[in-house]
Design a protein around this motif. Structure first.
Motif, PDB file in Angstrom:
ATOM      1  N   UNK A  43     -13.562   1.142  -9.195  1.00 20.20           N
ATOM      2  CA  UNK A  43     -14.542   1.459  -8.354  1.00 20.20           C
ATOM      3  C   UNK A  43     -15.101   2.684  -8.527  1.00 20.20           C
ATOM      4  N   UNK A  44     -16.434   2.758  -8.804  1.00 23.08           N
ATOM      5  CA  UNK A  44     -17.041   4.014  -9.215  1.00 23.08           C
ATOM      6  C   UNK A  44     -16.518   5.206  -8.292  1.00 23.08           C
ATOM      7  N   UNK A  45     -16.153   6.276  -8.810  1.00 23.82           N
ATOM      8  CA  UNK A  45     -15.804   7.630  -8.256  1.00 23.82           C
ATOM      9  C   UNK A  45     -14.442   7.681  -7.961  1.00 23.82           C
ATOM     10  N   UNK A  64     -13.977   6.668  -3.696  1.00 23.64           N
ATOM     11  CA  UNK A  64     -15.035   7.569  -3.621  1.00 23.64           C
ATOM     12  C   UNK A  64     -15.610   8.138  -2.312  1.00 23.64           C
ATOM     13  N   UNK A  65     -15.419   7.084  -1.295  1.00 23.32           N
ATOM     14  CA  UNK A  65     -15.753   7.488  -0.056  1.00 23.32           C
ATOM     15  C   UNK A  65     -14.853   8.387   0.667  1.00 23.32           C
ATOM     16  N   UNK A  66     -13.785   8.993   0.218  1.00 25.85           N
ATOM     17  CA  UNK A  66     -13.067   9.800   0.960  1.00 25.85           C
ATOM     18  C   UNK A  66     -12.467   9.316   2.028  1.00 25.85           C
ATOM     19  N   UNK A  67     -12.084   8.059   2.290  1.00 25.55           N
ATOM     20  CA  UNK A  67     -11.577   7.270   3.163  1.00 25.55           C
ATOM     21  C   UNK A  67     -10.484   8.110   4.056  1.00 25.55           C
ATOM     22  N   UNK A  91      -6.587  -2.038  -9.270  1.00 24.11           N
ATOM     23  CA  UNK A  91      -6.710  -3.161  -8.164  1.00 24.11           C
ATOM     24  C   UNK A  91      -6.221  -2.631  -6.798  1.00 24.11           C
ATOM     25  N   UNK A  92      -5.424  -1.944  -6.916  1.00 24.87           N
ATOM     26  CA  UNK A  92      -5.192  -1.086  -5.409  1.00 24.87           C
ATOM     27  C   UNK A  92      -6.484  -0.242  -4.999  1.00 24.87           C
ATOM     28  N   UNK A  93      -7.342   0.221  -5.973  1.00 28.35           N
ATOM     29  CA  UNK A  93      -8.405   1.142  -5.554  1.00 28.35           C
ATOM     30  C   UNK A  93      -9.344   0.151  -4.850  1.00 28.35           C
ATOM     31  N   UNK A  94      -9.668  -1.057  -5.422  1.00 25.52           N
ATOM     32  CA  UNK A  94     -10.472  -2.048  -5.097  1.00 25.52           C
ATOM     33  C   UNK A  94     -10.028  -2.458  -3.434  1.00 25.52           C
ATOM     34  N   UNK A  95      -8.713  -2.722  -3.158  1.00 25.70           N
ATOM     35  CA  UNK A  95      -8.176  -3.000  -1.989  1.00 25.70           C
ATOM     36  C   UNK A  95      -8.436  -1.818  -0.970  1.00 25.70           C
ATOM     37  N   UNK A  96      -7.962  -0.738  -1.582  1.00 26.48           N
ATOM     38  CA  UNK A  96      -7.976   0.531  -0.617  1.00 26.48           C
ATOM     39  C   UNK A  96      -9.415   0.780  -0.252  1.00 26.48           C
ATOM     40  N   UNK A  97     -10.454   0.513  -1.164  1.00 30.62           N
ATOM     41  CA  UNK A  97     -11.817   0.687  -0.949  1.00 30.62           C
ATOM     42  C   UNK A  97     -12.333  -0.170   0.089  1.00 30.62           C
ATOM     43  N   UNK A  98     -12.004  -1.407   0.019  1.00 30.75           N
ATOM     44  CA  UNK A  98     -12.256  -2.524   0.872  1.00 30.75           C
ATOM     45  C   UNK A  98     -11.759  -2.187   2.444  1.00 30.75           C
TER      46      UNK A  98
END
Length: 312
Positions: A43-45, A64-67, A91-98
């Motif tokens: 995911x970008x960023x 990227x959104x500093x969740x 893949x973990x980044x996509x799930x974490x971002x979601x």
């Protein structure tokens, strides 16, 4: 079936002879899986940092959104022999971002370098160290795919049995959680373009070693589900490993011992989530899993931010 699904299915079927070839060796198969996971675009960023926790190398993932809503501990797949934290961190980044989380992806020791119970013991140690460093289990989830999904469930059982506060929820993606089935070569065939029952039958003994394959640390699908966190599970209809997910669901619902949300994706294959960069179905699955995992956390106002402690 969309052209995208057809194309991916064709590529995976073409790769199958290499994955089943014993001439390739574990190193060659690790390289092949690394090529598959490399197709997952970050995911970008997204930012990554390599650290060590409880002696285990870990990839820390910052979307990227500093969740700040919670922490995802992600356990990668690969039959306990292949895969890596670096390979699965996107893949973990996509799930974490979601989900609106930060994430940590441990590099647990794989076979043939080590057998059961080392990977499980390492994950108990990593989780315990994170708690000691200030991680709040109420805003933490543990998730994993394939062998990592089985390890996720085994870890939750181990934490419960040792009296360690468990996470808020578990996320299981196509969990490989009944290795006893493979030790006996009883896994049924399916339409998966890559995974064959013979592959599972080859990898299972290498992880099990001399232990009883029915142990919950090895085959958590046969374990006691009482007292576990809520489970959010996804499986694929063409995956021969989907019977493990069915067994987990049956065990949870028959006894009412654990809350479970199981979503089956028909006409898709094992770990299709790895095609999140190109398949709408994978993006939908990851988004759905992230939202459902986050739903098990307290409202953001109830707790302070829950970044995983950083270790150098």
């Amino acid at each position: 079936m969309t052209p995208g699904k057809n194309a991916v299915r064709f590529v995976l079927r073409c790769a199958r002879p290499l994955f089943v070839s014993r001439y390739l060796g574990v190193g060659g198969r690790r390289f092949m899986l690394a090529m598959v996971t490399a197709a997952v675009r970050d995911p970008k960023g997204t930012r990554y940092q390599r650290v060590t926790i409880a002696g285990v190398p870990v990839e820390q993932v910052q979307p990227a959104d500093h969740a700040t809503h919670g922490t995802l501990i992600y356990l990668h797949g690969g039959g306990y022999a292949l895969g890596s934290a670096k390979g699965y961190r996107a893949l973990a980044a996509h799930l974490a971002s979601a989900a609106g989380f930060t994430a940590v992806v441990p590099d647990y020791t794989r076979v043939p370098e080590a057998q059961y119970p080392l990977a499980l013991d390492e994950m108990v140690a990593v989780y315990s160290q994170l708690l000691a460093d200030g991680l709040d289990p109420r805003t933490t989830v543990i998730a994993g795919d394939s062998a990592g999904g089985g390890l996720t469930l085994a870890l939750a059982m181990a934490l419960r049995d040792r009296g360690i506060p468990g996470p808020a929820a578990l996320g299981l993606i196509c969990p490989w959680a009944d290795l006893a089935l493979d030790m006996d070569r009883r896994r049924p065939m399916a339409r998966d373009p890559l995974i064959l029952p013979s592959m599972c039958a080859e990898w299972a003994p290498q992880y099990v070693g001399a232990f009883d394959p029915e142990l919950p640390g090895i085959s958590p699908a046969s374990g006691d589900m009482r007292g576990l966190p809520p489970i959010v599970m996804q499986s694929a209809g063409d995956d021969p490993i989907h019977v493990d997910a069915d067994k987990i669901e049956t065990s949870c619902t028959a006894t009412g011992s654990a809350s479970i949300d199981h979503r089956r994706f028909d006409n898709l294959w094992h770990d299709f989530h790895l095609q999140v960069s190109i398949l709408p179905e994978a993006r939908d699955a990851i988004a759905d899993l992230g939202v459902k995992l986050r739903s098990h956390l307290p409202m953001p106002a109830e707790h302070a931010s829950n970044h995983p402690p950083t270790k150098g």
